[in-house]
Design a protein around this motif. Structure first.
Motif, PDB file in Angstrom:
ATOM      1  N   ALA A 154      22.724 119.137  85.347  1.00 11.32           N
ATOM      2  CA  ALA A 154      23.788 118.192  84.536  1.00 11.32           C
ATOM      3  C   ALA A 154      23.833 118.437  83.172  1.00 11.32           C
ATOM      4  N   SER A 155      22.880 119.592  82.767  1.00 10.42           N
ATOM      5  CA  SER A 155      22.970 120.055  81.510  1.00 10.42           C
ATOM      6  C   SER A 155      24.082 120.863  81.223  1.00 10.42           C
ATOM      7  N   ASP A 177      31.258 113.874  88.014  1.00 10.01           N
ATOM      8  CA  ASP A 177      32.434 113.417  87.669  1.00 10.01           C
ATOM      9  C   ASP A 177      32.714 113.719  86.327  1.00 10.01           C
ATOM     10  N   ALA A 178      33.539 114.569  85.895  1.00  9.37           N
ATOM     11  CA  ALA A 178      33.545 114.915  84.398  1.00  9.37           C
ATOM     12  C   ALA A 178      34.778 114.992  83.813  1.00  9.37           C
ATOM     13  N   ILE A 179      34.830 114.727  82.770  1.00 10.29           N
ATOM     14  CA  ILE A 179      36.051 114.802  81.887  1.00 10.29           C
ATOM     15  C   ILE A 179      35.939 115.974  80.995  1.00 10.29           C
ATOM     16  N   PHE A 180      36.680 117.068  80.942  1.00 12.39           N
ATOM     17  CA  PHE A 180      36.760 118.087  80.041  1.00 12.39           C
ATOM     18  C   PHE A 180      37.865 118.343  79.152  1.00 12.39           C
ATOM     19  N   HIS A 201      26.470 111.718  86.699  1.00 12.93           N
ATOM     20  CA  HIS A 201      25.731 112.363  87.882  1.00 12.93           C
ATOM     21  C   HIS A 201      25.435 111.153  88.645  1.00 12.93           C
ATOM     22  N   ASN A 202      25.815 111.188  89.972  1.00  6.75           N
ATOM     23  CA  ASN A 202      25.464 110.418  90.699  1.00  6.75           C
ATOM     24  C   ASN A 202      25.978 108.848  90.096  1.00  6.75           C
ATOM     25  N   GLY A 203      27.013 108.941  89.277  1.00  4.79           N
ATOM     26  CA  GLY A 203      27.239 107.578  88.721  1.00  4.79           C
ATOM     27  C   GLY A 203      26.572 107.241  87.545  1.00  4.79           C
ATOM     28  N   VAL A 204      25.633 108.129  87.152  1.00  4.76           N
ATOM     29  CA  VAL A 204      24.813 108.101  85.648  1.00  4.76           C
ATOM     30  C   VAL A 204      25.344 108.642  84.679  1.00  4.76           C
ATOM     31  N   LEU A 205      25.554 108.146  83.585  1.00  3.49           N
ATOM     32  CA  LEU A 205      26.077 108.843  82.331  1.00  3.49           C
ATOM     33  C   LEU A 205      25.046 109.764  81.765  1.00  3.49           C
TER      34      LEU A 205
END
Length: 253
Positions: A154-155, A177-180, A201-205
């Motif tokens: 997640a880096s 889940d990402a917004i790019f 990442h797994n629902g964690v910001l």
């Protein structure tokens, strides 16, 4: 002196009075004055269950085949293995990329590191999700696996470490889940605005609208070079048996 004081008093009174009058005027406005109906918000039917693609998503993998992907070496058929609704890296065959190109996107991807732990650090469950084939969201088995902070799962590889390590144990599925937001360049190739990304990442910001300093570099300092507004998404072959399922994107531009 008295005249100067009087003038100052009048000026200050005017400065204070005008905003107060404006505020009072706003209060008298009807509620309709701050309502608008255009543009209309489009209707998007969400997935019936969590993580399933919404109606306007482009499904890149639904469990059946890799028809949306090609080899990033020669654009032949994607060489990775599809079985039981998932696909897995075939080491030494090279990465794969989407046939379609993307700029600004919302992305959902599920991935799994091998249940059998081999190696350590960057040699354990390593792959990568590359927006536009250039900007890497790291995939790595970072569960009780020490490595450099800006290279763990997640880096934004070699740029931004995640805000938290939200890894599940080896063999369990992880979700990104990402917004790019793609970078913008002017007609002369100068950077107007850099790329930005938010990641859960797994629902964690884990990445909060961070600014990318340029495309991912393994060695050296990243820097921008003008490129097209839309490019394929890439998945990396790093030699590990990383698996994927349920990949979809929504174009945001």
């Amino acid at each position: 002196m008295k005249l100067q004081v009087l003038i100052l008093f009048l000026v200050l009174g005017t400065v204070i009075l005008i905003p107060a009058m404006a505020q009072q005027k706003d209060i008298k406005l009807p509620p309709e004055a701050t309502e608008f109906y255009e543009p209309k918000v489009k209707v998007v039917t969400p997935g019936k269950e969590n993580n399933l693609p919404p109606a306007d998503a482009i499904v890149l993998f639904d469990g059946s085949n890799l028809n949306a992907w090609v080899s990033d070496r020669d654009e032949s058929a994607a060489p990775w293995k599809v079985e039981n609704g998932i696909f897995t890296v075939v080491p030494k065959t090279g990465g794969i990329k989407t046939k379609e190109s993307f700029g600004d996107v919302q992305v959902h991807v599920e991935w799994r590191a091998p249940s059998e732990v081999k190696g350590k650090g960057q040699g354990r469950g390593n792959s990568g999700f590359f927006f536009m084939g250039k900007y890497e969201l790291q995939i790595l088995d970072s569960y009780e696996n020490e490595t450099y902070s800006n290279g763990q799962a997640a880096s934004i590889y070699k740029q931004h470490p995640p805000l938290a390590n939200a890894m599940r144990p080896p063999g369990e599925w992880n979700t990104y889940d990402a917004i790019f937001t793609a970078p913008r360049f002017n007609k002369d190739g100068m950077l107007i605005s850099p790329a930005r990304i938010t990641v859960l990442h797994n629902g964690v910001l884990v990445q909060n609208n961070v600014e990318l300093r340029g495309p991912t570099e393994y060695i050296g300092i990243p820097h921008y070079v003008a490129h097209p507004e839309a490019l394929p998404i890439h998945l990396q072959d790093h030699g590990d048996l990383v698996s994927f399922r349920n990949i979809w994107v929504r174009k945001l531009d």
